[in-house]
Motif scaffolding. Structure first.
Motif, short mmCIF file in Angstrom:
data_model
loop_
_atom_site.label_atom_id
_atom_site.label_comp_id
_atom_site.label_asym_id
_atom_site.label_seq_id
_atom_site.Cartn_x
_atom_site.Cartn_y
_atom_site.Cartn_z
N MET A 182 0.85 -1.18 0.00
CA MET A 182 0.00 0.00 0.00
C MET A 182 0.90 1.24 0.00
N PRO A 183 0.53 2.29 -0.74
CA PRO A 183 1.37 3.48 -0.80
C PRO A 183 1.46 4.20 0.55
N GLN A 184 2.60 4.85 0.78
CA GLN A 184 2.80 5.63 1.99
C GLN A 184 2.81 7.11 1.64
N PHE A 185 2.28 7.91 2.57
CA PHE A 185 2.17 9.35 2.38
C PHE A 185 2.65 10.09 3.62
N LEU A 186 3.24 11.25 3.40
CA LEU A 186 3.59 12.16 4.47
C LEU A 186 2.45 13.16 4.62
N ILE A 187 1.99 13.35 5.83
CA ILE A 187 1.03 14.42 6.14
C ILE A 187 1.78 15.33 7.11
N ALA A 188 2.21 16.50 6.62
CA ALA A 188 3.05 17.41 7.40
C ALA A 188 2.27 18.65 7.82
N ILE A 189 2.41 19.01 9.08
CA ILE A 189 1.78 20.21 9.64
C ILE A 189 2.78 21.35 9.53
N HIS A 190 2.34 22.49 9.02
CA HIS A 190 3.21 23.66 8.89
C HIS A 190 2.78 24.73 9.89
N ARG A 191 3.77 25.32 10.54
CA ARG A 191 3.54 26.35 11.55
C ARG A 191 4.35 27.60 11.20
N PRO A 192 3.84 28.79 11.57
CA PRO A 192 4.62 30.02 11.38
C PRO A 192 5.81 30.03 12.34
N LEU A 193 6.87 30.73 11.98
CA LEU A 193 8.07 30.75 12.81
C LEU A 193 7.80 31.26 14.23
N ASP A 194 6.84 32.13 14.39
CA ASP A 194 6.55 32.67 15.72
C ASP A 194 5.51 31.85 16.49
N TYR A 195 5.24 30.64 16.02
CA TYR A 195 4.23 29.79 16.67
C TYR A 195 4.70 29.39 18.07
N ASP A 196 3.85 29.60 19.04
CA ASP A 196 4.13 29.20 20.42
C ASP A 196 3.04 28.24 20.87
N PRO A 197 3.34 26.95 20.97
CA PRO A 197 2.30 25.99 21.34
C PRO A 197 1.70 26.27 22.71
N LEU A 198 2.46 26.87 23.61
CA LEU A 198 1.91 27.18 24.94
C LEU A 198 0.80 28.21 24.86
N LEU A 199 0.87 29.09 23.88
CA LEU A 199 -0.16 30.12 23.70
C LEU A 199 -1.27 29.66 22.76
#
Length: 116
Positions: free
Chosen positions: A1-18
């Motif tokens: 079965m084919p494999q795929f990358l699902i990538a999440i993109h974030r802005p450089l100033d992304y702060d997960p805590l906020l």
């Protein structure tokens, strides 16, 4: 079965805590559980902040030079990703849409080279 990358993109100033609240965390957890239940996950992982990255480039003399930071200069970076096995690109895209909603972020879906 084919494999795929699902990538999440974030802005450089992304702060997960906020940016990431309990609802978002739960949606990502639910998505991971749905992918596991569907049997499509090969690997899943979130990445640390771009400041933790190290880039390696081959110099003219053949030496590998290590420098701090991301390799590409961009306003966004890959914040995490899934590697999934699905029947086709359309199915991978449907999971990618779910990832975009759960992560509240832009998503890239890309096939891996065929393993034939």
């Amino acid at each position: 079965m084919p494999q795929f990358l699902i990538a999440i993109h974030r802005p450089l100033d992304y702060d997960p805590l906020l940016a990431e609240d309990a609802a978002m965390t739960q949606e990502i957890t639910d998505l991971n559980q749905a992918m596991r239940a569907a049997g499509i996950i090969v690997f899943v992982g979130g990445l640390n902040a771009p400041a933790s990255a190290r880039s390696i480039q081959i110099q003219a003399n053949g030496e590998a030079r290590v420098t701090p930071g991301l390799y590409l200069n961009s306003s966004e970076y890959v914040g995490g990703f899934w590697v999934v096995e699905t029947p086709d690109l359309d199915d991978a895209i449907s999971w990618g849409k779910k990832a975009a909603v759960a992560c509240r972020a832009a998503v890239e879906v890309r096939p891996f080279h065929s393993r034939k």
